[in-house]
Design a protein around this motif. Structure first.
Motif, PDB file in Angstrom:
ATOM      1  N   VAL A 218       0.900  -1.244  -0.070  1.00 16.45           N
ATOM      2  CA  VAL A 218       0.024   0.054   0.056  1.00 16.45           C
ATOM      3  C   VAL A 218       1.008   1.108  -0.086  1.00 16.45           C
ATOM      4  CG1 VAL A 218      -1.792   1.184   1.222  1.00 16.45           C
ATOM      5  CG2 VAL A 218      -1.833  -1.366   1.287  1.00 16.45           C
ATOM      6  N   ILE A 219       0.679   2.004  -0.918  1.00 17.27           N
ATOM      7  CA  ILE A 219       1.301   3.478  -0.835  1.00 17.27           C
ATOM      8  C   ILE A 219       0.177   4.563  -0.849  1.00 17.27           C
ATOM      9  CG2 ILE A 219       2.694   5.206  -2.195  1.00 17.27           C
ATOM     10  CD1 ILE A 219       3.897   2.658  -3.704  1.00 17.27           C
ATOM     11  N   LEU A 220       0.288   5.243   0.334  1.00 19.18           N
ATOM     12  CA  LEU A 220      -0.799   6.447   0.784  1.00 19.18           C
ATOM     13  C   LEU A 220      -0.110   7.725   0.690  1.00 19.18           C
ATOM     14  CD1 LEU A 220      -2.961   4.443   3.228  1.00 19.18           C
ATOM     15  CD2 LEU A 220      -3.294   4.906   0.898  1.00 19.18           C
ATOM     16  N   VAL A 221      -0.815   8.731   0.243  1.00 21.00           N
ATOM     17  CA  VAL A 221      -0.428  10.176   0.764  1.00 21.00           C
ATOM     18  C   VAL A 221      -1.691  10.647   1.116  1.00 21.00           C
ATOM     19  CG1 VAL A 221       0.668  12.269  -0.111  1.00 21.00           C
ATOM     20  CG2 VAL A 221       1.555  10.255  -1.051  1.00 21.00           C
ATOM     21  N   GLY A 222      -1.678  11.079   2.494  1.00 21.40           N
ATOM     22  CA  GLY A 222      -2.878  12.011   2.956  1.00 21.40           C
ATOM     23  C   GLY A 222      -2.490  12.692   4.115  1.00 21.40           C
ATOM     24  N   ASN A 223      -3.419  13.205   4.790  1.00 25.42           N
ATOM     25  CA  ASN A 223      -3.330  14.152   5.886  1.00 25.42           C
ATOM     26  C   ASN A 223      -3.808  13.340   7.417  1.00 25.42           C
ATOM     27  OD1 ASN A 223      -2.752  16.303   4.611  1.00 25.42           O
ATOM     28  ND2 ASN A 223      -4.833  16.448   4.111  1.00 25.42           N
TER      29      ASN A 223
ATOM     30  N   ILE B 297       1.450  13.394   5.078  1.00 26.52           N
ATOM     31  CA  ILE B 297       2.633  12.112   5.021  1.00 26.52           C
ATOM     32  C   ILE B 297       2.363  11.436   3.871  1.00 26.52           C
ATOM     33  CG2 ILE B 297       2.847  12.436   7.649  1.00 26.52           C
ATOM     34  CD1 ILE B 297       1.214   9.860   8.016  1.00 26.52           C
ATOM     35  N   TYR B 298       3.367  10.619   3.637  1.00 27.89           N
ATOM     36  CA  TYR B 298       3.624   9.424   2.604  1.00 27.89           C
ATOM     37  C   TYR B 298       3.863   8.167   3.382  1.00 27.89           C
ATOM     38  CZ  TYR B 298       6.186   6.857  -1.001  1.00 27.89           C
ATOM     39  OH  TYR B 298       6.215   5.698  -2.022  1.00 27.89           O
ATOM     40  N   ILE B 299       2.999   7.451   3.388  1.00 26.48           N
ATOM     41  CA  ILE B 299       3.280   6.051   3.832  1.00 26.48           C
ATOM     42  C   ILE B 299       3.198   4.589   2.927  1.00 26.48           C
ATOM     43  CG2 ILE B 299       1.826   4.196   5.133  1.00 26.48           C
ATOM     44  CD1 ILE B 299       2.529   6.310   7.023  1.00 26.48           C
ATOM     45  N   VAL B 300       4.141   4.016   3.050  1.00 29.02           N
ATOM     46  CA  VAL B 300       4.345   2.541   2.404  1.00 29.02           C
ATOM     47  C   VAL B 300       4.297   1.451   3.390  1.00 29.02           C
ATOM     48  CG1 VAL B 300       5.761   1.065   1.091  1.00 29.02           C
ATOM     49  CG2 VAL B 300       5.918   3.786   0.715  1.00 29.02           C
ATOM     50  N   GLY B 301       3.422   0.471   3.042  1.00 30.10           N
ATOM     51  CA  GLY B 301       3.269  -0.585   4.016  1.00 30.10           C
ATOM     52  C   GLY B 301       2.329  -1.758   3.446  1.00 30.10           C
ATOM     53  N   LYS B 302       1.738  -2.379   4.204  1.00 29.40           N
ATOM     54  CA  LYS B 302       0.854  -3.788   3.706  1.00 29.40           C
ATOM     55  C   LYS B 302      -0.658  -3.499   4.670  1.00 29.40           C
ATOM     56  CE  LYS B 302       2.766  -6.948   6.955  1.00 29.40           C
ATOM     57  NZ  LYS B 302       3.381  -8.420   6.786  1.00 29.40           N
ATOM     58  N   ILE B 303      -1.614  -3.927   3.984  1.00 32.02           N
ATOM     59  CA  ILE B 303      -2.955  -4.277   4.627  1.00 32.02           C
ATOM     60  C   ILE B 303      -2.895  -5.263   5.540  1.00 32.02           C
ATOM     61  CG2 ILE B 303      -5.331  -4.513   4.029  1.00 32.02           C
ATOM     62  CD1 ILE B 303      -4.988  -3.145   1.651  1.00 32.02           C
TER      63      ILE B 303
ATOM     64  N   LEU C 102      -0.052  -1.515   7.850  1.00 28.30           N
ATOM     65  CA  LEU C 102       1.100  -1.696   8.834  1.00 28.30           C
ATOM     66  C   LEU C 102       2.082  -1.079   8.143  1.00 28.30           C
ATOM     67  CD1 LEU C 102       0.780  -5.570   9.959  1.00 28.30           C
ATOM     68  CD2 LEU C 102       0.055  -3.335  11.185  1.00 28.30           C
ATOM     69  N   ALA C 103       2.570   0.186   8.541  1.00 34.69           N
ATOM     70  CA  ALA C 103       3.427   0.889   7.710  1.00 34.69           C
ATOM     71  C   ALA C 103       4.983   0.541   8.133  1.00 34.69           C
ATOM     72  CB  ALA C 103       3.493   2.438   8.024  1.00 34.69           C
ATOM     73  N   ASP C 104       5.857   0.381   7.130  1.00 33.20           N
ATOM     74  CA  ASP C 104       7.142   0.491   7.294  1.00 33.20           C
ATOM     75  C   ASP C 104       8.141   1.429   6.826  1.00 33.20           C
ATOM     76  OD1 ASP C 104       7.367  -0.410   4.403  1.00 33.20           O
ATOM     77  OD2 ASP C 104       7.207  -2.398   4.938  1.00 33.20           O
ATOM     78  N   THR C 105       7.640   2.134   5.984  1.00 35.54           N
ATOM     79  CA  THR C 105       8.146   3.467   5.511  1.00 35.54           C
ATOM     80  C   THR C 105       7.166   4.704   5.901  1.00 35.54           C
ATOM     81  OG1 THR C 105       9.232   2.364   3.770  1.00 35.54           O
ATOM     82  CG2 THR C 105       9.307   4.697   3.712  1.00 35.54           C
ATOM     83  N   LEU C 106       7.573   5.776   6.375  1.00 32.49           N
ATOM     84  CA  LEU C 106       7.008   6.919   6.768  1.00 32.49           C
ATOM     85  C   LEU C 106       7.644   8.280   6.129  1.00 32.49           C
ATOM     86  CD1 LEU C 106       4.910   8.685   8.251  1.00 32.49           C
ATOM     87  CD2 LEU C 106       6.340   8.590  10.050  1.00 32.49           C
ATOM     88  N   LEU C 107       7.088   9.111   5.334  1.00 33.90           N
ATOM     89  CA  LEU C 107       7.915  10.115   4.690  1.00 33.90           C
ATOM     90  C   LEU C 107       7.037  11.450   5.316  1.00 33.90           C
ATOM     91  CD1 LEU C 107      10.205  11.386   2.753  1.00 33.90           C
ATOM     92  CD2 LEU C 107       8.415  11.211   1.116  1.00 33.90           C
ATOM     93  N   LEU C 108       7.527  12.391   5.840  1.00 36.84           N
ATOM     94  CA  LEU C 108       6.817  13.527   6.035  1.00 36.84           C
ATOM     95  C   LEU C 108       6.885  14.661   5.104  1.00 36.84           C
ATOM     96  CD1 LEU C 108       8.126  14.149   9.906  1.00 36.84           C
ATOM     97  CD2 LEU C 108       5.834  12.985   9.180  1.00 36.84           C
ATOM     98  N   LEU C 109       5.958  15.179   4.443  1.00 40.91           N
ATOM     99  CA  LEU C 109       5.884  15.775   3.760  1.00 40.91           C
ATOM    100  C   LEU C 109       5.905  17.589   3.929  1.00 40.91           C
ATOM    101  CD1 LEU C 109       3.594  13.961   0.784  1.00 40.91           C
ATOM    102  CD2 LEU C 109       6.276  13.970   1.110  1.00 40.91           C
TER     103      LEU C 109
END
Length: 175
Positions: free
Chosen positions: A6-11, A74-80, A99-106
């Motif tokens: 999963v790749i998400l960009v949101g608030n 933020i930008y999140i990469v993980g799995k459902i 379940l996120a394993d990468t977090l990027l603060l935008l």
């Protein structure tokens, strides 16, 4: 073979809630909103928002506790992951989490006097160190240009039905 990514960009909807378990293991949870906007046939602008339950573990949870705040993009990469539990009335409940394993603060645009504590690029990248196979997101160099030859991403030549190299480039594709 299957993929659960999963790749998400949101608030961020709320400040993270961090709990500490045995041996100091941290778990952070918070909601993340992603929105999609479109115009319907009547010309009205419609915005649809989805809410996602984000879960971070260990060092990533501890960093999120200090840096992630309500409203941050933020930008999140993980799995459902879907799990079940029994509520206080004895009913079985199901919850779907990321379940996120990468977090990027935008970085959000800030006033001249504001200090965000972020790097010169306007982004902070945090990655769970337990997952060495997860790569950081890398943007191409400013001087990057796509190759103008007919080779594809796999090092071979583009082949049309006649068996000869194609002269189509990416801009000619209908999608």
């Amino acid at each position: 073979m299957s993929i659960n990514k999963v790749i998400l960009v949101g608030n961020v909807g709320k400040d993270p809630v961090v709990r500490y378990f045995d041996k100091g293991v941290a778990k952070a949870t918070f909601p993340l909103a992603t929105s999609e906007t479109y115009t319907n046939q009547q010309g009205e602008t419609i915005t649809s928002t989805e809410w996602h339950n984000i879960v971070l573990w260990r060092a990533l949870a501890e960093v999120a506790e200090k840096t992630v705040k309500k409203g941050a993009q933020i930008y999140i990469v993980g799995k459902i992951k879907t799990r079940s539990y029994v509520d206080k009335d004895g009913n079985n409940k199901y919850i779907t989490e990321i379940l996120a394993d990468t977090l990027l603060l935008l970085d959000k645009k800030q006033g001249a006097g504001a200090s965000s504590g972020q790097s010169d690029t306007g982004k902070n990248e945090l990655q769970d160190k337990r997952s060495p196979s997860v790569n950081a997101v890398n943007e191409p160099n400013a001087g990057y240009h796509a190759a103008s030859d007919n080779s594809n991403d796999f090092g071979g030549e583009g082949i049309d039905n006649g068996g000869s190299a194609t002269s189509q480039n990416e801009d000619d594709l209908p999608f």
